[in-house]
Design an enzyme around this catalytic site. Structure first.
Site, PDB file in Angstrom:
ATOM      1  N   ARG A  13       0.795  -1.220   0.000  1.00  0.00           N
ATOM      2  CA  ARG A  13       0.000   0.000   0.000  1.00  0.00           C
ATOM      3  C   ARG A  13       0.829   1.273   0.000  1.00  0.00           C
ATOM      4  O   ARG A  13       0.544   2.217  -0.735  1.00  0.00           O
ATOM      5  CB  ARG A  13      -0.941   0.061   1.221  1.00  0.00           C
ATOM      6  CG  ARG A  13      -2.224  -0.676   1.036  1.00  0.00           C
ATOM      7  CD  ARG A  13      -2.655  -1.295   2.340  1.00  0.00           C
ATOM      8  NE  ARG A  13      -1.707  -2.337   2.691  1.00  0.00           N
ATOM      9  CZ  ARG A  13      -1.832  -3.601   2.307  1.00  0.00           C
ATOM     10  NH1 ARG A  13      -2.878  -3.981   1.646  1.00  0.00           N
ATOM     11  NH2 ARG A  13      -0.910  -4.501   2.601  1.00  0.00           N
ATOM     12  N   THR A  14       1.830   1.322   0.867  1.00  0.00           N
ATOM     13  CA  THR A  14       2.536   2.605   1.010  1.00  0.00           C
ATOM     14  C   THR A  14       3.229   2.969  -0.297  1.00  0.00           C
ATOM     15  O   THR A  14       3.087   4.075  -0.811  1.00  0.00           O
ATOM     16  CB  THR A  14       3.539   2.532   2.178  1.00  0.00           C
ATOM     17  OG1 THR A  14       2.826   2.141   3.342  1.00  0.00           O
ATOM     18  CG2 THR A  14       4.193   3.885   2.421  1.00  0.00           C
ATOM     19  N   ARG A  50      11.480   3.963   2.757  1.00  0.00           N
ATOM     20  CA  ARG A  50      11.204   2.999   3.833  1.00  0.00           C
ATOM     21  C   ARG A  50      12.464   2.199   4.079  1.00  0.00           C
ATOM     22  O   ARG A  50      13.100   1.719   3.136  1.00  0.00           O
ATOM     23  CB  ARG A  50      10.059   2.076   3.451  1.00  0.00           C
ATOM     24  CG  ARG A  50       9.925   0.895   4.395  1.00  0.00           C
ATOM     25  CD  ARG A  50       8.698   0.093   4.150  1.00  0.00           C
ATOM     26  NE  ARG A  50       7.511   0.826   4.561  1.00  0.00           N
ATOM     27  CZ  ARG A  50       6.278   0.304   4.580  1.00  0.00           C
ATOM     28  NH1 ARG A  50       6.092  -0.951   4.227  1.00  0.00           N
ATOM     29  NH2 ARG A  50       5.248   1.017   4.963  1.00  0.00           N
ATOM     30  N   LYS A  74      25.576  -3.331  -2.550  1.00  0.00           N
ATOM     31  CA  LYS A  74      27.037  -3.262  -2.692  1.00  0.00           C
ATOM     32  C   LYS A  74      27.666  -2.551  -1.501  1.00  0.00           C
ATOM     33  O   LYS A  74      28.865  -2.321  -1.471  1.00  0.00           O
ATOM     34  CB  LYS A  74      27.401  -2.499  -3.962  1.00  0.00           C
ATOM     35  CG  LYS A  74      26.845  -3.091  -5.236  1.00  0.00           C
ATOM     36  CD  LYS A  74      27.272  -2.221  -6.421  1.00  0.00           C
ATOM     37  CE  LYS A  74      26.610  -2.677  -7.702  1.00  0.00           C
ATOM     38  NZ  LYS A  74      26.834  -1.697  -8.783  1.00  0.00           N
ATOM     39  N   HIS A 110       5.834   6.133  11.230  1.00  0.00           N
ATOM     40  CA  HIS A 110       5.245   5.972   9.901  1.00  0.00           C
ATOM     41  C   HIS A 110       4.235   7.110   9.720  1.00  0.00           C
ATOM     42  O   HIS A 110       3.024   6.892   9.732  1.00  0.00           O
ATOM     43  CB  HIS A 110       4.567   4.599   9.825  1.00  0.00           C
ATOM     44  CG  HIS A 110       4.180   4.146   8.450  1.00  0.00           C
ATOM     45  ND1 HIS A 110       4.158   4.986   7.348  1.00  0.00           N
ATOM     46  CD2 HIS A 110       3.777   2.928   7.992  1.00  0.00           C
ATOM     47  CE1 HIS A 110       3.762   4.292   6.286  1.00  0.00           C
ATOM     48  NE2 HIS A 110       3.531   3.052   6.650  1.00  0.00           N
TER      49      HIS A 110
END
Ligand code: NCD
Length: 309
Positions: A54-55, A104, A83, A133
């Site tokens: 969703r986000t 995120r 890396k 959040h």
């Protein structure tokens, strides 16, 4: 003025600024076509080092529906993080290409590091570990405002993993700033809210709250029931997860005890904590909530970029 700012913690926004974002989101809901080229020529980067449905998709569709474009990665393994590149270097690079970024990351505080390394590009925290959040909170607030008509004088129940659930931390911190709200915290003893929420936000702020272990005993007085998933990925030990994962299952039987106008929210994804039979109850609002997440992100992107419709 929100233009050019970062959104890392829900406290980064004043109550007036939250209102501004929600009001714009409500205008977008009513007349989406008026906003369809508000962000033409602008680029959003979505930097997702942790899974999301969703986000990320609501951020991306938000920008696309505003007429902008999107770049990004949804797996750290497909970026130079694999890396060994630092968040700081990644941000300094992405800033060369994009106008705004949503990130995120599994580590608490990573969004703050990203923001500190961005000179011109607003950075939005789309979840930093078990910490915060803020755009889920804006989503929750828009949903509550649309469905209950107010953000004040509500009895808000939060149920499940209150320890690791970042959506819970951000939502309590924010709703505690609105007049007259009280909280009912429902969790097993091992998954209670962190001390900084209980002591610094609730107790020190003089905000009424009660704690329960059983959902059945708490549900009758609630205006909002915010269910959450046990956050498996933040457990140190799989046995603890297995023991706690089915602590709460909201089903039709338990809902019989709830008020007829209570709403059930969940940031999603759900695992077992809401039985599928609940989906057809008019009080179930979690898929509508997912849609409001898109509108509120449209409004936020516009505000942080400083664009008008
Ligand atoms: C939440 C999250 O990522 O914190 N999901 C979301 O953004 N809608 C909740 C969760 O993963 O349980």
């Amino acid at each position: 003025m929100l233009k050019g700012r970062h959104l890392i913690d829900p406290m980064d926004l004043s109550i007036e600024e939250i209102d501004e974002v929600l009001e714009l989101a409500q205008r977008i809901i009513r007349e989406p076509e008026r906003f369809s080229s508000a962000c033409r020529g602008r680029i959003l980067a979505t930097l997702f080092y942790e899974p999301s449905t969703r986000t990320r998709l609501s951020f991306e569709t938000a920008m696309l529906r505003l007429g902008g474009e999107v770049i990004g990665f949804s797996e750290a393994s497909s970026s130079s993080a694999s890396k060994g590149e630092s968040v700081a270097d990644t941000i300094r690079t992405v800033e060369c290409y994009a106008d705004i970024a949503a990130m995120r990351h599994p580590k608490e505080g990573s969004a703050r590091v990203a923001a500190a390394n961005s000179r011109t590009m607003p950075v939005i925290n789309a979840g930093d570990g078990g910490h915060h959040h803020p755009t889920q909170t804006l989503t929750d607030l828009l949903t509550i405002r649309e469905l209950k008509g107010t953000l004040e004088d509500l009895t808000v129940g939060l149920c499940g993993d209150l320890k690791f659930g970042r959506t819970v931390h951000s939502l309590i911190k924010t709703l505690a700033r609105f007049r007259g709200n009280s909280f009912t915290l429902i969790s097993p003893p091992e998954l209670k809210v962190p001390d900084y929420i209980r002591d610094e936000v609730l107790a020190r702020g003089g905000i009424p709250f009660v704690e329960y272990e059983r959902l059945e005993n708490a549900i009758a007085s609630l205006d909002i029931l915010y269910m959450t998933r046990v956050q498996r990925e933040r457990f140190f030990n799989e046995d603890d997860y297995l023991r706690l994962k089915n602590s709460y299952i909201l089903d039709a039987e338990k809902l019989k005890k709830a008020k007829s106008d209570m709403i059930v929210l969940h940031p999603l994804p759900r695992v077992n904590e809401i039985a599928v039979e609940v989906d057809s109850d008019p009080r179930a609002a979690y898929f509508r909530q997912a849609k409001y997440g898109m509108y509120v992100r449209m409004a936020l992107i516009m505000k942080l970029l400083g664009v008008e419709a």
